[in-house]
Scaffold this motif. Structure first.
Motif, PDB file in Angstrom:
ATOM      1  N   ALA A 179      28.520  63.067  -1.937  1.00  0.00           N
ATOM      2  CA  ALA A 179      28.686  61.938  -1.986  1.00  0.00           C
ATOM      3  C   ALA A 179      30.466  61.881  -1.232  1.00  0.00           C
ATOM      4  N   MET A 180      30.308  63.614  -0.506  1.00  0.00           N
ATOM      5  CA  MET A 180      31.503  63.136  -0.040  1.00  0.00           C
ATOM      6  C   MET A 180      31.121  62.461   1.072  1.00  0.00           C
ATOM      7  N   ALA A 181      30.043  62.806   1.519  1.00  0.00           N
ATOM      8  CA  ALA A 181      29.448  61.979   2.816  1.00  0.00           C
ATOM      9  C   ALA A 181      29.763  60.199   2.860  1.00  0.00           C
ATOM     10  N   ILE A 182      29.021  59.929   1.819  1.00  0.00           N
ATOM     11  CA  ILE A 182      28.638  58.429   1.237  1.00  0.00           C
ATOM     12  C   ILE A 182      30.667  57.919   0.709  1.00  0.00           C
ATOM     13  N   ALA A 183      31.365  58.611   0.288  1.00  0.00           N
ATOM     14  CA  ALA A 183      32.680  58.808   0.909  1.00  0.00           C
ATOM     15  C   ALA A 183      33.465  58.453   2.268  1.00  0.00           C
ATOM     16  N   LEU A 184      32.979  58.982   3.008  1.00  0.00           N
ATOM     17  CA  LEU A 184      33.167  59.578   4.012  1.00  0.00           C
ATOM     18  C   LEU A 184      33.216  58.564   5.335  1.00  0.00           C
ATOM     19  N   LEU A 185      31.829  58.603   5.625  1.00  0.00           N
ATOM     20  CA  LEU A 185      30.853  58.001   6.594  1.00  0.00           C
ATOM     21  C   LEU A 185      31.274  56.479   6.232  1.00  0.00           C
ATOM     22  N   THR A 186      31.095  56.114   5.184  1.00  0.00           N
ATOM     23  CA  THR A 186      31.358  54.424   5.153  1.00  0.00           C
ATOM     24  C   THR A 186      32.377  53.754   5.611  1.00  0.00           C
ATOM     25  N   THR A 187      33.499  54.207   5.583  1.00  0.00           N
ATOM     26  CA  THR A 187      34.483  54.398   5.873  1.00  0.00           C
ATOM     27  C   THR A 187      34.682  54.353   7.992  1.00  0.00           C
ATOM     28  N   LEU A 188      33.420  54.997   8.827  1.00  0.00           N
ATOM     29  CA  LEU A 188      33.763  55.326   9.984  1.00  0.00           C
ATOM     30  C   LEU A 188      32.857  54.067   9.872  1.00  0.00           C
ATOM     31  N   TYR A 189      31.465  53.622   8.990  1.00  0.00           N
ATOM     32  CA  TYR A 189      30.383  52.593   9.876  1.00  0.00           C
ATOM     33  C   TYR A 189      31.410  51.422   9.602  1.00  0.00           C
ATOM     34  N   GLY A 190      32.636  50.857   8.282  1.00  0.00           N
ATOM     35  CA  GLY A 190      33.068  50.151   8.813  1.00  0.00           C
ATOM     36  C   GLY A 190      33.905  50.130   9.902  1.00  0.00           C
ATOM     37  N   ALA A 191      34.767  50.821  10.166  1.00  0.00           N
ATOM     38  CA  ALA A 191      35.723  50.298  11.191  1.00  0.00           C
ATOM     39  C   ALA A 191      35.183  50.792  12.897  1.00  0.00           C
ATOM     40  N   PHE A 192      34.555  51.668  12.760  1.00  0.00           N
ATOM     41  CA  PHE A 192      33.051  50.779  14.027  1.00  0.00           C
ATOM     42  C   PHE A 192      32.601  49.773  14.085  1.00  0.00           C
ATOM     43  N   ILE A 193      32.390  48.932  13.498  1.00  0.00           N
ATOM     44  CA  ILE A 193      31.664  47.945  13.227  1.00  0.00           C
ATOM     45  C   ILE A 193      32.651  47.052  13.792  1.00  0.00           C
ATOM     46  N   ALA A 194      33.577  46.963  13.453  1.00  0.00           N
ATOM     47  CA  ALA A 194      34.963  45.833  13.619  1.00  0.00           C
ATOM     48  C   ALA A 194      35.615  46.327  14.528  1.00  0.00           C
ATOM     49  N   GLN A 195      36.031  47.492  14.797  1.00  0.00           N
ATOM     50  CA  GLN A 195      36.657  47.464  16.147  1.00  0.00           C
ATOM     51  C   GLN A 195      35.550  47.999  17.768  1.00  0.00           C
ATOM     52  N   LEU A 196      34.920  48.052  17.336  1.00  0.00           N
ATOM     53  CA  LEU A 196      33.730  48.008  18.656  1.00  0.00           C
ATOM     54  C   LEU A 196      33.036  46.872  19.204  1.00  0.00           C
ATOM     55  N   ILE A 197      32.417  45.781  17.332  1.00  0.00           N
ATOM     56  CA  ILE A 197      31.471  44.918  17.799  1.00  0.00           C
ATOM     57  C   ILE A 197      31.998  43.369  17.344  1.00  0.00           C
ATOM     58  N   ALA A 198      32.701  43.325  16.231  1.00  0.00           N
ATOM     59  CA  ALA A 198      33.291  42.423  15.954  1.00  0.00           C
ATOM     60  C   ALA A 198      34.356  41.741  15.476  1.00  0.00           C
ATOM     61  N   ILE A 199      35.200  42.980  16.005  1.00  0.00           N
ATOM     62  CA  ILE A 199      36.887  41.647  16.783  1.00  0.00           C
ATOM     63  C   ILE A 199      36.623  41.867  18.223  1.00  0.00           C
ATOM     64  N   PRO A 200      35.745  42.627  19.206  1.00  0.00           N
ATOM     65  CA  PRO A 200      36.056  42.222  20.686  1.00  0.00           C
ATOM     66  C   PRO A 200      35.311  41.031  20.846  1.00  0.00           C
ATOM     67  N   LEU A 201      34.026  41.058  20.160  1.00  0.00           N
ATOM     68  CA  LEU A 201      33.436  40.208  20.076  1.00  0.00           C
ATOM     69  C   LEU A 201      34.365  38.121  19.827  1.00  0.00           C
ATOM     70  N   ALA A 202      34.792  38.328  18.486  1.00  0.00           N
ATOM     71  CA  ALA A 202      36.236  37.495  18.179  1.00  0.00           C
ATOM     72  C   ALA A 202      36.626  36.982  19.773  1.00  0.00           C
ATOM     73  N   ASP A 203      36.881  38.067  19.754  1.00  0.00           N
ATOM     74  CA  ASP A 203      38.550  37.944  20.966  1.00  0.00           C
ATOM     75  C   ASP A 203      38.148  37.422  21.964  1.00  0.00           C
ATOM     76  N   LYS A 204      36.673  37.819  22.133  1.00  0.00           N
ATOM     77  CA  LYS A 204      36.073  37.034  23.716  1.00  0.00           C
ATOM     78  C   LYS A 204      35.903  35.352  23.068  1.00  0.00           C
ATOM     79  N   LEU A 205      35.314  35.234  22.514  1.00  0.00           N
ATOM     80  CA  LEU A 205      35.131  34.208  21.752  1.00  0.00           C
ATOM     81  C   LEU A 205      36.528  33.124  21.864  1.00  0.00           C
ATOM     82  N   GLN A 206      37.002  34.044  21.342  1.00  0.00           N
ATOM     83  CA  GLN A 206      38.281  33.107  21.420  1.00  0.00           C
ATOM     84  C   GLN A 206      39.245  32.887  23.270  1.00  0.00           C
ATOM     85  N   LEU A 207      38.505  33.566  24.435  1.00  0.00           N
ATOM     86  CA  LEU A 207      39.186  33.179  25.286  1.00  0.00           C
ATOM     87  C   LEU A 207      38.341  32.012  26.130  1.00  0.00           C
ATOM     88  N   LYS A 208      37.291  32.804  25.853  1.00  0.00           N
ATOM     89  CA  LYS A 208      36.064  31.256  26.158  1.00  0.00           C
ATOM     90  C   LYS A 208      36.039  30.457  25.461  1.00  0.00           C
TER      91      LYS A 208
END
Length: 257
Positions: A179-208
């Motif tokens: 239960a503690m693993a789910i509690a902590l790792l879901t936050t890690l997964y969400g931040a990983f997807i947002a900060q390393l993939i989604a937001i950088p690609l959004a910024d790239k699209l804006q600049l392009k």
């Protein structure tokens, strides 16, 4: 291929993974229920906010923009349209018929001119093309910014689910760990997807989108001046405003070109 985008993405993911595995194994950070919550929840929220064809088109555009597509440099476009102006002054507008270019927007502009359409129609058609291109990039950017907003939020929901499960099973020590693993790792997964993939690609699209709009406006401005019979040297001077002051060609270089 835009190698720097790939290098940055791979390097960012690799640094995080290496830090995670410094004193632990891969299985320590692998929790399938938590990953399912984040991926499934983020995908579901994205489908609620956008239509599926919009999402698929945005993903294709982002991959094309980030990894394969390269834009023409303004200096190169200025040299090319200056040559077009010289051809028109010498051979007339039909002299552009044999000109080959790799820029699709410039090619469309040339075809409109060669077909004999009025300057007003040429400008209106190109303006509509600029607007539609900008809207496609804007939608794709909003999709990835939406993913960047949703993934951490879904991760926090997973954290709350894990905490509730943990509090309900305090009498069973064996269930506290998962239960503690789910509690902590879901936050890690969400931040990983947002900060390393989604937001950088959004910024790239804006600049392009900004760079492509600049090039398209440069081409429209040059076509307007060519149709007016403007001197090629004057056209080059007018278009120099589209180039960063430190990268503008010298008058001697422009004259030689």
């Amino acid at each position: 291929m835009d190698i720097l985008t790939l290098v940055g993405l791979v390097a960012g993911i690799a640094i995080v993974i290496i830090a995670m595995l410094a004193n632990a194994s891969v299985l320590t950070f692998l929790n399938l229920p938590g990953l399912a919550i984040v991926l499934g929840g983020t995908f579901a929220v994205t489908l609620v906010r956008f239509r599926l064809p919009t999402v698929t088109t945005s993903v294709k555009l982002a991959m094309h923009t980030a990894f394969t597509d390269r834009l023409d440099r303004p200096n190169d476009l200025i040299r090319e349209v200056s040559e077009l102006a010289r051809v028109v002054r010498k051979d007339g507008i039909l002299g552009l018929e044999s000109h080959e270019t790799e820029n699709p927007f410039l090619k469309k502009a040339i075809n409109l001119c060669v077909d004999g359409h009025p300057p007003e129609m040429v400008e209106e058609t190109l303006a509509q093309d600029i607007q539609q291109t900008g809207e496609r990039y804007d939608v794709a950017e909003r999709v990835f910014r939406g993913i960047g907003d949703s993934a951490p939020a879904i991760g926090m929901l997973g954290t709350l689910v894990g905490l509730v499960q943990m509090l309900n099973t305090l009498d069973d020590p064996a269930s506290i760990g998962p239960a503690m693993a789910i509690a902590l790792l879901t936050t890690l997964y969400g931040a990983f997807i947002a900060q390393l993939i989604a937001i950088p690609l959004a910024d790239k699209l804006q600049l392009k989108a900004e760079d492509e709009r600049r090039n398209q406006v440069l081409i429209v401005t040059s076509i307007q001046n060519i149709l007016r019979g403007q001197n090629p040297r004057v056209i080059t001077e007018i278009l120099s405003s589209f180039v960063h002051p430190g990268q503008q060609p010298s008058p001697e270089a422009s004259q030689e070109a």
